[in-house]
Scaffold this active site. Sequence first.
Site, PDB file in Angstrom:
ATOM      1  N   TYR A 159     -14.187   7.126 -12.978  1.00  0.00           N
ATOM      2  CA  TYR A 159     -13.941   5.976 -12.093  1.00  0.00           C
ATOM      3  C   TYR A 159     -14.528   4.704 -12.701  1.00  0.00           C
ATOM      4  CZ  TYR A 159     -14.497   2.836  -8.072  1.00  0.00           C
ATOM      5  OH  TYR A 159     -14.474   1.735  -7.225  1.00  0.00           O
ATOM      6  N   ILE A 200       1.542   1.128  -6.726  1.00  0.00           N
ATOM      7  CA  ILE A 200       1.258   0.249  -7.875  1.00  0.00           C
ATOM      8  C   ILE A 200       1.558   0.933  -9.206  1.00  0.00           C
ATOM      9  CG2 ILE A 200      -0.405  -1.271  -6.723  1.00  0.00           C
ATOM     10  CD1 ILE A 200      -2.676   0.358  -8.078  1.00  0.00           C
ATOM     11  N   VAL A 202     -21.052   7.148   2.038  1.00  0.00           N
ATOM     12  CA  VAL A 202     -22.239   7.700   2.693  1.00  0.00           C
ATOM     13  C   VAL A 202     -22.470   7.145   4.106  1.00  0.00           C
ATOM     14  CG1 VAL A 202     -23.843   6.094   1.515  1.00  0.00           C
ATOM     15  CG2 VAL A 202     -24.683   8.265   2.358  1.00  0.00           C
ATOM     16  N   ASP A 216       0.858  -1.188   0.000  1.00  0.00           N
ATOM     17  CA  ASP A 216       0.000   0.000   0.000  1.00  0.00           C
ATOM     18  C   ASP A 216       0.891   1.234   0.000  1.00  0.00           C
ATOM     19  OD1 ASP A 216      -1.980   2.051   0.924  1.00  0.00           O
ATOM     20  OD2 ASP A 216      -3.224   0.299   1.302  1.00  0.00           O
ATOM     21  N   GLY A 272      -5.241   4.807   2.560  1.00  0.00           N
ATOM     22  CA  GLY A 272      -5.156   3.833   3.651  1.00  0.00           C
ATOM     23  C   GLY A 272      -4.367   4.411   4.819  1.00  0.00           C
TER      24      GLY A 272
HETATM   25  P1  NAD Z   1      -9.736   2.446   0.463  1.00  0.00           P
HETATM   26  O1  NAD Z   1      -9.439   3.787  -0.106  1.00  0.00           O
HETATM   27  O2  NAD Z   1      -9.961   2.339   1.911  1.00  0.00           O
HETATM   28  O3  NAD Z   1      -8.597   1.413   0.058  1.00  0.00           O
HETATM   29  C1  NAD Z   1      -7.810   1.544  -1.102  1.00  0.00           C
HETATM   30  C2  NAD Z   1      -6.369   1.315  -0.692  1.00  0.00           C
HETATM   31  O4  NAD Z   1      -5.538   1.417  -1.873  1.00  0.00           O
HETATM   32  C3  NAD Z   1      -5.869   2.372   0.290  1.00  0.00           C
HETATM   33  O5  NAD Z   1      -5.250   1.755   1.389  1.00  0.00           O
HETATM   34  C4  NAD Z   1      -4.875   3.202  -0.516  1.00  0.00           C
HETATM   35  O6  NAD Z   1      -3.844   3.754   0.263  1.00  0.00           O
HETATM   36  C5  NAD Z   1      -4.380   2.147  -1.513  1.00  0.00           C
HETATM   37  N1  NAD Z   1      -3.826   2.790  -2.712  1.00  0.00           N
HETATM   38  C6  NAD Z   1      -4.355   3.816  -3.433  1.00  0.00           C
HETATM   39  N2  NAD Z   1      -3.516   4.155  -4.423  1.00  0.00           N
HETATM   40  C7  NAD Z   1      -2.457   3.312  -4.352  1.00  0.00           C
HETATM   41  C8  NAD Z   1      -1.270   3.189  -5.090  1.00  0.00           C
HETATM   42  N3  NAD Z   1      -0.999   4.012  -6.114  1.00  0.00           N
HETATM   43  N4  NAD Z   1      -0.388   2.213  -4.736  1.00  0.00           N
HETATM   44  C9  NAD Z   1      -0.639   1.401  -3.680  1.00  0.00           C
HETATM   45  N5  NAD Z   1      -1.745   1.482  -2.932  1.00  0.00           N
HETATM   46  C10 NAD Z   1      -2.644   2.433  -3.265  1.00  0.00           C
HETATM   47  O7  NAD Z   1     -10.983   1.904  -0.370  1.00  0.00           O
HETATM   48  P2  NAD Z   1     -11.838   0.562  -0.222  1.00  0.00           P
HETATM   49  O8  NAD Z   1     -13.230   0.985  -0.059  1.00  0.00           O
HETATM   50  O9  NAD Z   1     -11.217  -0.352   0.750  1.00  0.00           O
HETATM   51  O10 NAD Z   1     -11.688  -0.031  -1.689  1.00  0.00           O
HETATM   52  C11 NAD Z   1     -10.909  -1.160  -2.010  1.00  0.00           C
HETATM   53  C12 NAD Z   1     -11.164  -1.529  -3.467  1.00  0.00           C
HETATM   54  O11 NAD Z   1     -12.532  -1.857  -3.652  1.00  0.00           O
HETATM   55  C13 NAD Z   1     -10.857  -0.433  -4.464  1.00  0.00           C
HETATM   56  O12 NAD Z   1     -10.300  -1.041  -5.619  1.00  0.00           O
HETATM   57  C14 NAD Z   1     -12.217   0.146  -4.783  1.00  0.00           C
HETATM   58  O13 NAD Z   1     -12.251   0.748  -6.059  1.00  0.00           O
HETATM   59  C15 NAD Z   1     -13.052  -1.113  -4.735  1.00  0.00           C
HETATM   60  N6  NAD Z   1     -14.475  -0.869  -4.487  1.00  0.00           N
HETATM   61  C16 NAD Z   1     -14.884  -0.407  -3.268  1.00  0.00           C
HETATM   62  C17 NAD Z   1     -16.242  -0.208  -3.043  1.00  0.00           C
HETATM   63  C18 NAD Z   1     -16.745   0.289  -1.720  1.00  0.00           C
HETATM   64  O14 NAD Z   1     -17.943   0.443  -1.580  1.00  0.00           O
HETATM   65  N7  NAD Z   1     -15.902   0.530  -0.725  1.00  0.00           N
HETATM   66  C19 NAD Z   1     -17.170  -0.465  -4.068  1.00  0.00           C
HETATM   67  C20 NAD Z   1     -16.711  -0.930  -5.292  1.00  0.00           C
HETATM   68  C21 NAD Z   1     -15.370  -1.149  -5.482  1.00  0.00           C
END
Ligand code: NAD
Length: 331
Positions: A155, A68, A199, A42, A47
Amino acid sequence: MILKNLNLNPDLKILVTGGAGFIGSNLCEVLVNNGNQIRCFDNLATGKLENIQHLQSAHNFEFIEGDIRNLEHCVQACEGMDYVLHQAALGSVPRSIKDPVTSNAVNVGGFLNMLVAARDAGVKRFIYAASSSTYGDSKSLPKVEEIIGKPLSPYAITKYVNELYADIFSKTYGIETIGLRYFNVFGRRQDPNGAYAAVIPKFVMQLMQHQSPVINGDGSFSRDFTYVDNVIEMNIRAILAEDKNALNTVYNVAFGERTNLNELVVLLKKHLSKFDSGIAKVDPEYGPEREGDVPHSLASIEKAKKLLGYDPTYDMESGLKQAVNWYWNNL
Ligand code: NAD
């Protein structure tokens, strides 16, 4: 979370990208407790170290800070791993509208780097967070995996491109992939702060402070809100899948019921007012609709049930109760 009857071999080495985020940290926690060797990768963009602090002393947990967007970092992260659970991305429709270049660089460029690194490391399976936003302007309900519309935000484009790349990588290079289209996930450790907060945690925090939550639109927009433990179950089922027909495809990850925003506020007030009766008197306010928002979202979970044996434990309200308890004790 209890792993029910899911027997995940503790010898498997699993990389969780985005492991310091909301969903990723919950995955890390459950898998560390199962005894798996877990590497969390990460860059802490959204995060937080505090999400994984309780895991840092475990002998089977390793944190690698890296991005990444950097292929070298991805190569290091994938080395020696059996499975990848790819969660790292920049979430949020409004964020992608404000800065589409960065969302694309992380969500598409970073995704491609991870696929390349996983392929070259000989990873067995690449399981990734896809999104319900891929249904775009399709009006059909419930959403079935095969019928999608045109994306409604940058997105959504990035998440759809992930599916296209995964499909091509499985066909061209033979790496196994599974995409999990998450529907509005909520639960412990989801961040209530910041302009792009989801939300449920945002409303919980506002209600706890006796502030009116602001509903965008008239509150009739609905979502298939999904408790995080159901998402964990699906990730584990995706690791366990053996049937070839279950691989190299995408699945909805939801409970399969929808709740509109007015109903959500009623439920939140009901469960929060058990801790503080004053919350029952806080009413929502209404603001303009948000650009790029899909009006209604409801998943069919039949494909996941049939091919992966998905059997979600938490409906919306039982998950909400757990989440509210967690926020009350931790915010
Ligand atoms: P989050 O923001 O809490 O987690 C995403 C993590 O990715 C974070 O820890 C962030 O630091 C890390 N990150 C971002 N850019 C990065 C990079 N360049 N290199 C390394 N790490 C990086 O979000 P989440 O809600 O836990 O989402 C996790 C995944 O699920 C994501 O791919 C998101 O698109 C997908 N998603 C989430 C939801 C939801 O409702 N939460 C719905 C659909 C899809």
